[in-house]
Each structure stands twice: as C-alpha cells, then as structure tokens.
Design an enzyme around this catalytic site. Structure first.
Site, short mmCIF file in Angstrom:
data_model
loop_
_atom_site.label_atom_id
_atom_site.label_comp_id
_atom_site.label_asym_id
_atom_site.label_seq_id
_atom_site.Cartn_x
_atom_site.Cartn_y
_atom_site.Cartn_z
N GLU A 1 -4.87 -9.18 0.83
CA GLU A 1 -5.52 -8.86 2.11
C GLU A 1 -7.01 -8.71 1.90
O GLU A 1 -7.44 -8.08 0.91
CB GLU A 1 -5.02 -7.53 2.69
N GLU B 1 0.80 -1.23 0.00
CA GLU B 1 0.00 0.00 0.00
C GLU B 1 0.84 1.28 0.00
O GLU B 1 1.02 1.91 1.05
CB GLU B 1 -0.97 -0.01 1.18
C1 GAL Z 1 -4.22 -2.72 5.44
C2 GAL Z 1 -2.83 -2.89 5.99
C3 GAL Z 1 -2.74 -3.93 7.07
C4 GAL Z 1 -3.92 -3.94 8.02
C5 GAL Z 1 -5.23 -3.85 7.26
C6 GAL Z 1 -6.47 -3.73 8.10
O1 GAL Z 1 -4.36 -1.45 4.89
O2 GAL Z 1 -1.95 -3.27 4.96
O3 GAL Z 1 -1.52 -3.78 7.73
O4 GAL Z 1 -3.79 -3.09 9.04
O5 GAL Z 1 -5.22 -2.76 6.40
O6 GAL Z 1 -6.76 -2.43 8.39
#
Ligand code: GAL
Length: 447
Positions: free
Chosen positions: A355, A165
């Site tokens: 993710e 990100e």
């Molecule tokens: C993403 C991030 C993670 C985690 C997730 C949930 O943006 O890469 O580290 O925190 O969000 O908020």
C-alpha cells in the site's frame, strides 16, 4: 523456490472488502465488527457506513475491466471473513464463495494476478461476541478460515497476505479507539490481542502451506521509516537504528514489535523490558508458530520520519516541512527508498509495497474530469524511489497503489479520496482520474 514469475515486478492496485464491496447483509453475509461499529451513532464521520460503499459486489466486472485497462499485472483485494463464514466458523456461505470465485476468475481472464488478503480488519461479529482476539481459540478460528480459503481458491491464487496491519487491533481497542470494535481495553488485553493475532498469522501460514502448494505468503504491517535528511553516513546509520528501535509507549508506530517475532523469531528485548508486568505469557511454541517461515516482506508505507542533525551533536526528527496530505501525513518519497532498503537488510526477504497512496478531496471539474495532478506527482516521486532502491540492489518486487478507487476510509468516511478512479457515491458512477492515466503510462514506461 524462486521462479521467473516471482522475479517479475508487480505493478498493482489494492483495496479491501469492507471499504468497497457494500452488499452488507446480502446473500447470507454475516456482520463484521465494522458493520456493527459504523451503525453506532457518532463512531464515523457523518455516520458513513460500508453498507453500499462502491457497490463493488455487484459491479466487480466493470471494476476489473477498468483495472485491466489500467495495465496492472496484480490486484490486492481482501476476502470478507463473514461473507464466506457468516458466524466466523462452521457453516459456509456458498454464495460468498461464489462471489470471490467469480472475482478471481475475472481477474485471471485479464492476466491480473490475485494477491489475496485474509484479514483486513473485519472480524466476524459473532467471533467478537466470543472475545475476538482475546479468546485463546482465536488463532485456531483463523486457521480454519485460512484453510477454507486455501481449499476453495488455492488452485487459482498463489499469493497471500495473512493479516493487514496488526496495529489495527490497537487502534480499535486503545484509548480513543477509532477503529472497530471501538472500545477501550486495558494495555494487558491489547498486548494479548496482538499476540493472538500474530499467532493467528502463523496458523494461517501453516493452513496455506497445507492447502496451496507453492503459495507465496507474508503479512502486511505498516510503518513510517526513518529517512536521513541527506546522505551523511552517520545520519543514515542513525535512521537505520531509529527505524529498528522499539520506542517506549509507541505501540502503533513500531516496526520491530510486529516484524521481529515474524521474521526473527522473538519480540525485541525492549518489549520484555517495557511491558514486563503486562505482556502475555509467551512460550517457545508460540514463537515458533509466529515465525513459521514466510516468503515476502509485504509492507504498507505512506509516510516517514525525516531525521536530521540537531546542531548539538545529536539528532532530531524534522518538523514543519515535509508537506502534508489532507490527513496530515507527511509526504516523503524517500520512504520508498529507505523503507525497503532497511527492511531488506534486517529481514532478508523480498519486499513488496502492498500500500502507498495519496488522499485528496478530489472534485469533478466542469469538463467532467478529475484533474488530480498532486496524485500523479506523488506516484511519480514515490515510484522513482522504489526503482532507485531496486537499482541499488534492494530486492523489491512490487508496488501496489492504494487505492484502485475511492472508498470508505474507515472512521473518517468517504471524504478523503485515495483512488485512481473517482467514485460518485450518489450514483456510483466511476470516472478514471488523470492519475489513472498517469499511472497507466508509468507502468507502460517501466514494464
Ligand atoms: C491503511 C489501510 C487501508 C487504507 C489506508 C489509507 O492503513 O490498510 O485500508 O485505509 O490505510 O488510509
């Protein structure tokens, strides 16, 4: 070149170093900007820090065992840059190398494939003191770091995510700066930081190609796809356009600002238009570097913008309903159908969702268990959509649930729990939640 292994669908889980490891100053680790910021009063909720976090540094064997029992075939984790290079460059901390080496061996012993993230936001503090991503040397620093990782782990690790990100530098350097370093910079500086970060990505791809033959590489931006409220072809087309449009003033929610330079070799035309007075100098060599070919379109997707007709011949983003999670992100399972589909159409690379997950204020019930039915339902709904995309011919090759276990949700602390495994942050005990078993069975069903 594709081989059988790459075609295998990855059912995985994801974490990041600062959020789980703890052992903040142990065994020669240098501080990162997150270590520094979380110790500034008022910067995180309740003053939470990652000093101990899940204490994964000392408990990794038990954690990997739990992961193996979950049945995942891949694990996405990140290396803390300042654990292996305490000053960000130069002196190598062999104790840090040993930790990741043992961690990788542990996953491999269970047949879990490592997906290694080089940069999940924890810039070494020493490099920040030298200007961080504003320093023109920063892509070179990242090259050296990536090379070291490739040389030391490349025989065992074939999948790499360079940067998680890139929008994070804006969240840490923009108005209200919630992420580290937590200071506000001018728009000009922020755009320079993004550009250097994308150059750093290109440098890392080159370093990994040199050190790890056959490696599979990408970067992992995050976006909220536009999803049509129904299957009306005009709405689908509008959603596609909306998702791939560069919206003025929206630096964080933009897909194309980060992904076009990497996959298509240039920033969108609107970038040059909107930011003509403030964007950094961008050379042909820079763009060649940034677009050094990658293998995967990794992407983090949690939520989406649902697009509907406004009844006046136009379109609008639906408000009010979708249902929201505790961080007020809309729950839109279709994001994992339309997101991969639009990404694949635009960039033509196999998509892996690196993710996706649900935060909840989970509790341990009187029976000693964590009954997180919403999370099981969330995973079922979202994974159905990714499998639907796959069935419709989209080349999606994996799904990583965020997160394996509850951890430090950055500046909002330990309260939003994303894990499949509950962590008691007083005793550090782990309790697999109901969703852990649900995901285990879902993987079995679909493998
Ligand atoms: C993403 C991030 C993670 C985690 C997730 C949930 O943006 O890469 O580290 O925190 O969000 O908020």
């Amino acid at each position: 070149m594709d081989n059988g292994l790459d075609r295998k669908f990855r059912w995985g889980v994801a974490t990041a170093a600062y959020q789980i490891e703890g052992a903040a100053g142990e065994d020669g680790k240098g501080p990162s900007i997150w270590d520094a910021m979380t110790h500034v009063p008022g910067k995180t909720r309740r003053g939470d820090t990652g000093d101990v976090a899940c204490d994964h540094y000392h408990r990794y064997k038990d954690d990997i065992k739990l992961m193996a029992e979950l049945g995942v075939n891949a694990y996405r984790f990140s290396v803390s840059w300042s654990r292996i290079l305490p000053d960000g460059r130069g002196r190598v901390n062999e104790k840090g190398i040993e930790f990741y080496s043992d961690l990788i061996d542990e996953m491999l012993s269970y047949g879990i494939e490592p997906f290694l993230t080089l940069y999940h936001w924890d810039l070494p503090e020493k490099l920040f003191e030298q200007g961080g991503w504003l320093n023109p040397d920063s892509p070179g620093w990242f090259y050296e770091y990536a090379k070291l990782v490739g040389e030391r782990f490349g025989e065992r690790v074939k999948n790499y995510i360079t940067i998680n990100e890139p929008t994070n530098v804006l969240e840490g350097m923009g108005p209200g700066a919630t992420n580290a370093p937590g200071m506000e910079y001018s728009l000009k500086d922020r755009l320079l930081a993004v550009h250097n970060l994308l150059k750093a990505h290109g440098m890392a791809v080159r370093a990994l190609r040199e050190t790890v033959p056959g490696s599979k590489i990408g970067f992992a931006p995050c976006s909220g796809p536009f999803c049509p409220a129904d299957d009306d072809p005009e709405l689908i087309e509008e959603s596609r356009k909306g998702y791939c449009d560069m919206r003025e003033g929206d630096l964080i929610g933009n897909l194309v600002l980060y992904s076009d330079p990497v996959f298509l070799g240039d920033y969108p035309a609107k970038y040059y238009e909107y930011y003509r007075d403030v964007h950094p100098e961008i050379t042909k060599e820079d763009l060649e570097l940034i677009s050094t070919p990658v293998d995967y379109c990794f992407h983090n997707i949690y939520s989406a913008n649902v697009l509907m007709k406004d009844g006046k011949g136009g379109y609008r983003i639906k408000s009010g309903n979708p249902v929201c999670n505790m961080l007020e992100w809309g729950i839109v399972p279709g994001a994992l159908y339309w997101g991969p589909k639009f990404l694949y159409e635009r960039y033509g690379k196999p998509v892996i969702i690196t993710e996706n997950g649900l935060p909840n204020p989970d509790v341990v019930c009187l029976d000693g268990k964590v009954h997180d039915a919403e999370r099981s339902d969330f995973i079922e709904r979202y994974t159905r959509e990714i499998l639907r995309a796959k069935a419709d011919g989209v080349d999606v090759r994996g799904y990583f649930y965020w997160s394996f276990m509850d951890n430090l949700e950055w500046e909002v602390g330990y309260c939003p729990r994303f894990g499949l495994v509950y962590v008691n942050f007083d005793t550090l005990e782990r309790i697999p939640k109901d969703s852990y078993y649900y995901y285990r069975d879902l993987i079995k069903r679909n493998s």
